[in-house]
Design a protein around this motif. Structure first.
Motif, PDB file in Angstrom:
ATOM      1  N   THR A 102      -1.432  18.743   4.948  1.00 35.05           N
ATOM      2  CA  THR A 102      -0.084  19.146   4.525  1.00 35.05           C
ATOM      3  C   THR A 102       0.437  18.196   3.461  1.00 35.05           C
ATOM      4  OG1 THR A 102       0.350  19.988   6.755  1.00 35.05           O
ATOM      5  CG2 THR A 102       2.255  19.648   5.307  1.00 35.05           C
ATOM      6  N   PRO A 103       0.801  18.702   2.291  1.00 28.03           N
ATOM      7  CA  PRO A 103       1.278  17.828   1.209  1.00 28.03           C
ATOM      8  C   PRO A 103       2.689  17.316   1.466  1.00 28.03           C
ATOM      9  CG  PRO A 103       1.393  20.126   0.543  1.00 28.03           C
ATOM     10  CD  PRO A 103       0.708  20.108   1.880  1.00 28.03           C
ATOM     11  N   PRO A 104       3.069  16.227   0.817  1.00 26.49           N
ATOM     12  CA  PRO A 104       4.382  15.609   1.042  1.00 26.49           C
ATOM     13  C   PRO A 104       5.559  16.506   0.676  1.00 26.49           C
ATOM     14  CG  PRO A 104       2.925  14.127  -0.156  1.00 26.49           C
ATOM     15  CD  PRO A 104       2.257  15.460  -0.136  1.00 26.49           C
ATOM     16  N   ASN A 105       5.370  17.389  -0.284  1.00 22.48           N
ATOM     17  CA  ASN A 105       6.482  18.209  -0.775  1.00 22.48           C
ATOM     18  C   ASN A 105       6.616  19.536  -0.040  1.00 22.48           C
ATOM     19  OD1 ASN A 105       4.150  19.347  -1.738  1.00 22.48           O
ATOM     20  ND2 ASN A 105       4.833  19.563  -3.862  1.00 22.48           N
ATOM     21  N   HIS A 106       5.863  19.725   1.028  1.00 25.21           N
ATOM     22  CA  HIS A 106       5.905  21.002   1.738  1.00 25.21           C
ATOM     23  C   HIS A 106       7.168  21.116   2.582  1.00 25.21           C
ATOM     24  CE1 HIS A 106       4.650  24.656   3.631  1.00 25.21           C
ATOM     25  NE2 HIS A 106       4.700  24.125   4.847  1.00 25.21           N
ATOM     26  N   ARG A 107       7.933  22.187   2.347  1.00 18.98           N
ATOM     27  CA  ARG A 107       9.146  22.465   3.116  1.00 18.98           C
ATOM     28  C   ARG A 107       8.988  23.844   3.749  1.00 18.98           C
ATOM     29  NH1 ARG A 107      13.881  19.604   1.807  1.00 18.98           N
ATOM     30  NH2 ARG A 107      15.148  21.499   2.096  1.00 18.98           N
ATOM     31  N   PRO A 108       8.668  23.899   5.042  1.00 16.56           N
ATOM     32  CA  PRO A 108       8.443  25.194   5.690  1.00 16.56           C
ATOM     33  C   PRO A 108       9.666  26.096   5.588  1.00 16.56           C
ATOM     34  CG  PRO A 108       7.724  23.388   7.095  1.00 16.56           C
ATOM     35  CD  PRO A 108       8.469  22.776   5.954  1.00 16.56           C
TER      36      PRO A 108
ATOM     37  N   MET B 251       0.812  -1.208   0.000  1.00 17.90           N
ATOM     38  CA  MET B 251       0.000   0.000   0.000  1.00 17.90           C
ATOM     39  C   MET B 251       0.850   1.265   0.000  1.00 17.90           C
ATOM     40  SD  MET B 251      -3.277  -0.641   0.045  1.00 17.90           S
ATOM     41  CE  MET B 251      -4.487  -1.891   0.423  1.00 17.90           C
ATOM     42  N   LYS B 252       2.012   1.215   0.624  1.00 15.01           N
ATOM     43  CA  LYS B 252       2.830   2.404   0.798  1.00 15.01           C
ATOM     44  C   LYS B 252       3.471   2.838  -0.521  1.00 15.01           C
ATOM     45  CE  LYS B 252       6.722   4.280   3.410  1.00 15.01           C
ATOM     46  NZ  LYS B 252       7.683   4.062   4.503  1.00 15.01           N
ATOM     47  N   ALA B 253       3.436   4.131  -0.760  1.00 16.88           N
ATOM     48  CA  ALA B 253       4.074   4.690  -1.951  1.00 16.88           C
ATOM     49  C   ALA B 253       5.533   4.981  -1.652  1.00 16.88           C
ATOM     50  CB  ALA B 253       3.338   5.960  -2.380  1.00 16.88           C
ATOM     51  N   THR B 254       6.257   5.354  -2.693  1.00 16.15           N
ATOM     52  CA  THR B 254       7.681   5.654  -2.515  1.00 16.15           C
ATOM     53  C   THR B 254       7.895   7.096  -2.076  1.00 16.15           C
ATOM     54  OG1 THR B 254       7.843   6.186  -4.874  1.00 16.15           O
ATOM     55  CG2 THR B 254       8.375   3.939  -4.208  1.00 16.15           C
ATOM     56  N   THR B 255       6.868   7.923  -2.159  1.00 15.96           N
ATOM     57  CA  THR B 255       6.982   9.318  -1.750  1.00 15.96           C
ATOM     58  C   THR B 255       6.698   9.465  -0.259  1.00 15.96           C
ATOM     59  OG1 THR B 255       4.664   9.724  -2.278  1.00 15.96           O
ATOM     60  CG2 THR B 255       6.273  10.102  -4.027  1.00 15.96           C
ATOM     61  N   LYS B 256       6.867  10.674   0.240  1.00 15.36           N
ATOM     62  CA  LYS B 256       6.522  10.940   1.631  1.00 15.36           C
ATOM     63  C   LYS B 256       5.005  11.023   1.764  1.00 15.36           C
ATOM     64  CE  LYS B 256      10.802  13.401   2.668  1.00 15.36           C
ATOM     65  NZ  LYS B 256      11.422  14.681   3.116  1.00 15.36           N
ATOM     66  N   PRO B 257       4.492  10.813   2.964  1.00 11.52           N
ATOM     67  CA  PRO B 257       3.042  10.796   3.141  1.00 11.52           C
ATOM     68  C   PRO B 257       2.439  12.197   3.210  1.00 11.52           C
ATOM     69  CG  PRO B 257       4.113  10.468   5.244  1.00 11.52           C
ATOM     70  CD  PRO B 257       5.212  10.472   4.212  1.00 11.52           C
ATOM     71  N   TRP B 258       1.156  12.262   2.979  1.00 15.13           N
ATOM     72  CA  TRP B 258       0.374  13.432   3.325  1.00 15.13           C
ATOM     73  C   TRP B 258       0.153  13.409   4.832  1.00 15.13           C
ATOM     74  CZ3 TRP B 258      -2.131  17.066  -0.054  1.00 15.13           C
ATOM     75  CH2 TRP B 258      -1.865  16.856  -1.411  1.00 15.13           C
ATOM     76  N   ILE B 259      -0.045  14.601   5.418  1.00 15.98           N
ATOM     77  CA  ILE B 259      -0.286  14.680   6.857  1.00 15.98           C
ATOM     78  C   ILE B 259      -1.583  15.419   7.111  1.00 15.98           C
ATOM     79  CG2 ILE B 259       0.569  15.502   9.078  1.00 15.98           C
ATOM     80  CD1 ILE B 259       3.409  15.388   7.909  1.00 15.98           C
ATOM     81  N   PHE B 260      -2.450  14.772   7.868  1.00 12.60           N
ATOM     82  CA  PHE B 260      -3.717  15.375   8.270  1.00 12.60           C
ATOM     83  C   PHE B 260      -3.666  15.625   9.778  1.00 12.60           C
ATOM     84  CE2 PHE B 260      -7.811  14.787  10.338  1.00 12.60           C
ATOM     85  CZ  PHE B 260      -8.649  15.657   9.653  1.00 12.60           C
ATOM     86  N   THR B 261      -3.979  16.850  10.200  1.00 11.89           N
ATOM     87  CA  THR B 261      -4.026  17.172  11.623  1.00 11.89           C
ATOM     88  C   THR B 261      -5.329  17.887  11.921  1.00 11.89           C
ATOM     89  OG1 THR B 261      -2.809  19.229  11.204  1.00 11.89           O
ATOM     90  CG2 THR B 261      -1.537  17.328  11.955  1.00 11.89           C
ATOM     91  N   ALA B 262      -5.854  17.646  13.133  1.00 14.10           N
ATOM     92  CA  ALA B 262      -7.114  18.275  13.494  1.00 14.10           C
ATOM     93  C   ALA B 262      -7.284  18.307  15.000  1.00 14.10           C
ATOM     94  CB  ALA B 262      -8.288  17.529  12.861  1.00 14.10           C
ATOM     95  N   ASN B 263      -8.114  19.239  15.446  1.00  9.73           N
ATOM     96  CA  ASN B 263      -8.537  19.258  16.849  1.00  9.73           C
ATOM     97  C   ASN B 263      -9.954  19.785  16.905  1.00  9.73           C
ATOM     98  OD1 ASN B 263      -8.410  22.285  18.086  1.00  9.73           O
ATOM     99  ND2 ASN B 263      -6.857  22.033  16.478  1.00  9.73           N
ATOM    100  N   CYS B 264     -10.682  19.375  17.954  1.00  9.94           N
ATOM    101  CA  CYS B 264     -12.081  19.740  18.074  1.00  9.94           C
ATOM    102  C   CYS B 264     -12.558  19.446  19.492  1.00  9.94           C
ATOM    103  CB  CYS B 264     -12.927  18.972  17.057  1.00  9.94           C
ATOM    104  SG  CYS B 264     -12.916  17.185  17.316  1.00  9.94           S
TER     105      CYS B 264
END
Length: 288
Positions: free
Chosen positions: A85-91, A1-14
């Protein structure tokens, strides 16, 4: 299932209500997103729920826009504040420093070798001493001297540079100046500071010498978000090491600087990987 790229990141609070985990994981499954890592925490004191998910889309047509359109209505039912947050994001990280170079050296090394997935577009200092280090890394270096009389003007120039270089995060890598209340409010929640953990017992100059005279048995460092409480912002990471009678002041300084380097790195890494949630005066930090 895992791709060769970095993962997407989902964060949330509620708010803490039944179904918070389900609404996220059910959507991930229905959308065909493979979840590789998931952390959640319910703060019963604050009545607040936090979640972080790393996932790999299985559809070649996956887009952030589609994710947003489909998940938004579900999130609204839970008053959920969330971010994707997309895999290619570099802050983009602006570094502020004075004369001590141990933290700056370490961060630039980890940046250069890819251990920190960031961009460093600018280094700002109140001293000229470390300009050659910045030049070696081809990073613009701004020397902005500061005195009590020029503090307001100097901080205004710092803010201009932060905005000019579109910095998402500011790191005080041993920037030995007390920020004004106005500057702290400007940076609230998006600046990380590092200092030794001998506070509040050993304030001012030569803290390790003061500690040695008292015979301390441990030294450490604290990395925290900047706020208007001097050195008391929400803590992200801490490090500690035991010492004994055989350690002289210079040994304590060396150990302290080592811990500062590693602790600051850990804090920044957690921040850029979206593992840190501000939770009032505290933080929720999900480990690896």
């Amino acid at each position: 299932m895992k791709a060769t790229t970095k993962p997407w990141i989902f964060t949330a609070n509620c708010p803490s209500v039944i179904g918070t985990v389900d609404v996220v994981t059910r959507y991930m499954a229905e959308a065909g997103n493979y979840v590789e890592e998931i952390h959640s925490f319910d703060d019963r004191e604050a009545n607040r729920f936090f979640i972080r998910v790393e996932f790999y889309p299985q559809s070649a047509d996956f887009t952030a826009e589609e994710f947003t359109a489909e998940f938004m209505s579900r999130a609204k039912q839970f008053e959920m504040e969330w971010e994707l947050t997309p895999p290619n994001h570099r802050p983009r990280v602006a570094i502020m420093v004075s004369k001590y170079d141990h933290c700056l050296n370490d961060l630039l090394y980890r940046y250069r070798t890819g251990q920190l997935n960031i961009e460093v577009p600018v280094i700002i200092s109140n001293h000229p001493d470390l300009e050659s280090l910045a030049q070696w890394h081809n990073i613009p270096y701004y020397h902005l001297p500061i005195t009590a009389e020029t503090k307001q003007e100097q901080e205004a120039k710092v803010r201009e540079l932060i905005e000019q270089y579109d910095a998402e995060l500011v790191v005080l890598a041993r920037y030995m100046q007390v920020l004004s209340s106005e500057m702290c409010q400007y940076l609230d929640g998006r600046a990380i500071n590092i200092h030794h953990s001998l506070l509040p017992g050993f304030k001012g100059a030569r803290p390790y010498h003061q500690a040695w005279e008292k015979g301390v048995k441990m030294v450490g460092a604290t990395a925290h978000y900047v706020n208007d409480d001097l050195d008391e912002g929400p803590i992200i990471a801490q490090g500690i090491q035991t010492v004994d009678h055989a350690h002289y002041p210079e040994d304590l300084v060396a150990k302290g600087q080592d811990i500062e380097r590693v602790t600051l790195f850990n804090a920044i890494k957690c921040h850029v990987e979206k593992r840190v949630f501000l939770n009032g005066k505290r933080t929720v930090v999900f480990g690896r």
